[in-house]
Design a protein around this motif. Structure first.
Motif, short mmCIF file in Angstrom:
data_model
loop_
_atom_site.label_atom_id
_atom_site.label_comp_id
_atom_site.label_asym_id
_atom_site.label_seq_id
_atom_site.Cartn_x
_atom_site.Cartn_y
_atom_site.Cartn_z
N THR A 96 107.82 30.91 52.96
CA THR A 96 108.79 30.21 52.12
C THR A 96 109.23 31.09 50.96
OG1 THR A 96 107.11 29.31 50.64
CG2 THR A 96 107.70 27.97 52.55
N GLY A 97 110.37 30.80 50.43
CA GLY A 97 110.87 31.50 49.25
C GLY A 97 112.34 31.79 49.40
N GLU A 115 114.06 33.66 47.67
CA GLU A 115 114.37 35.04 47.33
C GLU A 115 114.23 35.99 48.53
OE1 GLU A 115 111.63 33.44 46.88
OE2 GLU A 115 109.88 34.67 46.46
N GLY A 168 104.37 29.74 47.79
CA GLY A 168 104.60 28.39 47.29
C GLY A 168 103.36 27.54 47.08
N ASP A 228 107.16 25.67 43.63
CA ASP A 228 106.18 25.80 44.70
C ASP A 228 106.28 24.57 45.60
OD1 ASP A 228 105.42 28.33 44.06
OD2 ASP A 228 103.76 27.71 42.78
MG MG Z 1 107.68 31.21 46.32
#
Ligand code: MG
Ligand code: AMP
Length: 405
Positions: free
Chosen positions: A180-181, A183, A247, A254
């Motif tokens: 996850t993320g 970015e 996260g 998160d």
């Molecule tokens: Mg993250």
């Protein structure tokens, strides 16, 4: 903060072995048997020759050289039809059944053909020379493996040789993997400000596969609670465990934490180790009632790797029926360079490269910068040195090292 072993205990006790299943022997390398395997056939099934040569009556070779009449030729797979009588020999190839009358095989290197009909034997044979007895590898009725055995490549070969084609074994865990993320960039496109390249998916995929699991790689899921919840619920119907990256710490976005807190029973851990302090472990009940363990790894690549090694891998091994060596073996190594650290109440896992020295001991040194985002130095490591809390260690001091490869 809790000690690492407490976190490991909590994770292991929250993961149960999967139900054994009747499995094709060819799928069993690296897997754990859930039954004893008793041979129903002798291996080899008949007396046969261990060498290419001539089947003889050893008594006929008491005085050498001696010329014997060649009365037949036997290839592997052929059934003998002719017996070896006094003064006779049969040309025979490795694996062919011993013919009646013969009690030894003289290897071809100790013979010379004489015309079309005879062979000269230049070395005397004792009874049984060159002969492999029926059942000399495995006897019918013998227990070749006990339940709990981890089968290696040779083990799978043995199952084939005794015709144990279907046996009860623990399955490979089907492990769903996601990262996850918002970015993270996975497709090689140019980075905009704030974006970074995703590095954990492929790394963890390899590590999970190397653990012996099947990987269901779900890729990057956006930091969106509804989407994440949908993904977790859907995949839980077709996996045995879930590994997430990112996260799970104390950040405002998160989302893994937010979603799992809602749909699963979770333990949010802060472990007294560096790197990889945050770790999440939990259980999600699938629609079909199965309990799916969830391993929430931190997103920093090195933390991800280390918490997989120390927490997820042992638990996945337990699920696949392993009872021994859940953790990597640790051996006591000698530091060839000092390790600096500050006292902080944590065990530090330092990435090291080790080689066995002429003194027979493992010598290690660190592979470079040790930040939790510094994956490049980790890639050069073949071990994790467990450096106790304090002010570091001097060159020449001993340190336990988990061997990674
Ligand atoms: Mg993250
Ligand atoms: P998080 O655990 O989500 O708070 O992420 C911690 C740090 O790791 C942040 O700097 C993230 O950008 C980075 N990170 C998270 N996931 C990944 C990933 N899959 N690949 C590379 N870096 C990541």
């Amino acid at each position: 903060m809790i000690p690492l072993f407490e976190a490991q205990d909590a994770v292991l006790s929250g993961c149960k072995p999967l139900a054994p299943e009747l499995s094709d022997f060819a799928t069993l390398a690296g897997r754990v048997l859930a039954q004893d395997v008793v041979a129903t056939e002798d291996v080899p099934p008949f007396h046969n020759t261990a060498v290419d040569g001539y089947a003889v009556r050893s008594i006929d070779t008491a005085t050498v050289p001696v010329e014997l009449r060649v009365v037949d030729t036997l290839a592997a797979g052929a059934a003998p039809t002719v017996a070896v009588g006094e003064g006779e020999a049969i040309r025979i190839m490795t694996g062919a059944p011993m013919p009646e009358g013969a009690d030894a095989v003289v290897m071809v290197e100790d013979t010379q053909r004489v015309g079309d009909t005879h062979v000269r034997i230049s070395r005397a044979a004792n009874a049984h020379d060159g002969v492999r007895d029926a059942g000399s590898d495995v006897h019918a009725g013998e227990t070749v493996f006990v339940s709990g055995t981890v089968l290696n490549a040779a083990g799978v070969g043995v199952l084939a040789s005794v015709n144990a084609r279907k046996v009860m074994a623990f399955p490979r865990a089907r492990v769903a993997l996601l990262s996850t993320g918002d970015e993270l960039v996975v497709d090689g496109s140019p980075l905009r400000i704030g974006q970074i390249r995703e590095s954990n998916l492929t790394m963890l995929h390899e590590m999970i596969a190397a653990t012996g699991c099947e990987v269901i790689n779900l890729g990057v899921v956006r930091d969106d609670e509804a989407e994440l919840e949908r993904v977790f619920r859907e995949v839980s119907t077709r996996c045995d465990a879930i590994v997430t990256s990112g996260g799970v710490s104390m950040g405002d976005f998160d989302v893994v934490k937010a979603v799992l807190s809602k749909i699963a029973t979770m333990q949010w851990m802060q472990m007294a180790i560096k790197p990889a302090k945050p770790f999440a472990f939990g259980q999600l009940q699938a629609e079909d009632g199965r309990v799916i363990p969830i391993f929430g790894l931190p997103g920093n690549p090195v933390s991800s790797l280390i918490s997989y090694e120390l927490l997820a891998r042992p638990a996945l091994r337990k699920m696949m029926g392993h009872t021994n060596n859940l953790l990597r073996p640790a051996i006591t190594a000698v530091l060839d360079a000092p390790v600096k650290r500050k006292q902080d109440g944590k065990i530090h896992f330092v990435r090291v490269f080790g080689e066995f020295g002429s003194d027979g001991r493992l010598h290690v040194r660190d592979t470079g910068p040790q930040g939790s985002h510094q994956l490049a130095s980790t890639a050069m490591a073949n071990g994790l040195a467990q450096v106790p809390d304090g002010n570091g260690l001097q060159a020449g001091e001993e340190v336990p090292v988990y061997l990674l490869g």
